[in-house]
Design an enzyme around this catalytic site. Structure first.
Site, PDB file in Angstrom:
ATOM      1  NE  ARG A  71      52.983  29.326 -12.011  1.00  0.00           N
ATOM      2  CZ  ARG A  71      53.257  29.850 -13.210  1.00  0.00           C
ATOM      3  NH1 ARG A  71      54.507  29.920 -13.645  1.00  0.00           N
ATOM      4  NH2 ARG A  71      52.269  30.306 -13.970  1.00  0.00           N
ATOM      5  CG  HIS A 116      52.706  33.322 -11.916  1.00  0.00           C
ATOM      6  ND1 HIS A 116      51.376  33.661 -11.985  1.00  0.00           N
ATOM      7  CD2 HIS A 116      53.139  33.272 -13.196  1.00  0.00           C
ATOM      8  CE1 HIS A 116      51.022  33.809 -13.256  1.00  0.00           C
ATOM      9  NE2 HIS A 116      52.085  33.586 -14.014  1.00  0.00           N
ATOM     10  CG  ASP A 123      49.315  33.300 -16.138  1.00  0.00           C
ATOM     11  OD1 ASP A 123      49.999  34.302 -16.407  1.00  0.00           O
ATOM     12  OD2 ASP A 123      49.816  32.198 -15.838  1.00  0.00           O
ATOM     13  CD  GLU A 181      53.944  33.181 -20.747  1.00  0.00           C
ATOM     14  OE1 GLU A 181      54.532  32.074 -20.759  1.00  0.00           O
ATOM     15  OE2 GLU A 181      53.590  33.753 -19.695  1.00  0.00           O
ATOM     16  CG  HIS A 184      52.739  36.580 -17.547  1.00  0.00           C
ATOM     17  ND1 HIS A 184      53.283  35.429 -17.001  1.00  0.00           N
ATOM     18  CD2 HIS A 184      53.354  37.608 -16.923  1.00  0.00           C
ATOM     19  CE1 HIS A 184      54.173  35.755 -16.090  1.00  0.00           C
ATOM     20  NE2 HIS A 184      54.233  37.078 -16.018  1.00  0.00           N
TER      21      HIS A 184
END
Length: 202
Positions: A71, A116, A123, A181, A184
């Site tokens: 990301r 990320h 994910d 999460e 993740h």
């Protein structure tokens, strides 16, 4: 693209993906800065870890579907601007019905500097190799609520087992979970633990 990064679909046979942040189907409600194409990118080490995970999953009758990998920092900055903007209600019911937008960062669902961006985090979820259908995990991707935490109460026994299966697959393959999460995971031995990249996914 950085030479140590790859498109995961070119390295892991049979992988499926839906890069949510390149689409309108995500918690900010539009494509996110830095995601120019619907592809999943990560380090070569992440791809190798996912190859291991794909093999372990296959032994249990599952395949992997990826939602996000690398990301760019520009995307993280986009999330932060959105989190500090006035509430418009467009995605609240679907993604954060029980908290306020302003609480998303402080509660740990969005980070100011994301793992990320180091290229070693993924994910993902599971799908059935027999039917092709996604496995029921008792909640959607990016649902910012205690029900998304590992060990959460209020989900069914079957949903809990499915989350446990994903965790087993990923931990056996060299990944660590993020407790808030269920989707993740980060490489135990990520190659860039202190570097946050900002090249676009193109």
């Amino acid at each position: 693209m950085n030479r140590d990064f790859v498109y995961i679909d070119e390295c892991v046979s049979g992988i499926r993906w839906d890069a949510k942040y390149a689409t309108w189907d995500n918690f900010i409600g539009c494509p996110v800065d830095g995601y120019d194409v619907n592809r999943i990118v990560g380090t070569r080490q992440l791809a190798e870890g996912l190859r291991r995970a794909q093999r372990v999953a296959g032994e249990l009758g599952f395949g992997l579907l990826l939602w996000d990998g690398y990301r760019p920092q520009i995307a993280v900055d986009c999330f932060l601007r959105w989190a500090s903007s006035p509430e418009d209600g467009l995605t609240k019911d679907k993604h954060y019905p029980n908290i306020e937008k302003a609480e998303i960062v402080e509660q740990g669902y969005v980070a100011r500097r994301s793992g990320h961006s180091r290229g070693g985090t993924i994910d993902l979820t599971l799908f059935s190799l027999e039917t092709g259908m996604l496995v029921d995990m008792g909640g959607r991707f990016d649902y910012m609520d205690v029900s998304s935490h590992h060990g959460a109460a209020g989900i069914t026994a079957a949903e809990s087992r499915n989350r446990d299966d994903l965790r087993l697959i990923m931990e056996r393959s060299g990944f660590l979970p993020y407790e808030l999460e269920w989707w993740h995971y980060t490489l135990l031995d990520e190659p860039y633990p202190d570097t946050y990249f900002d090249f676009r996914i193109a």
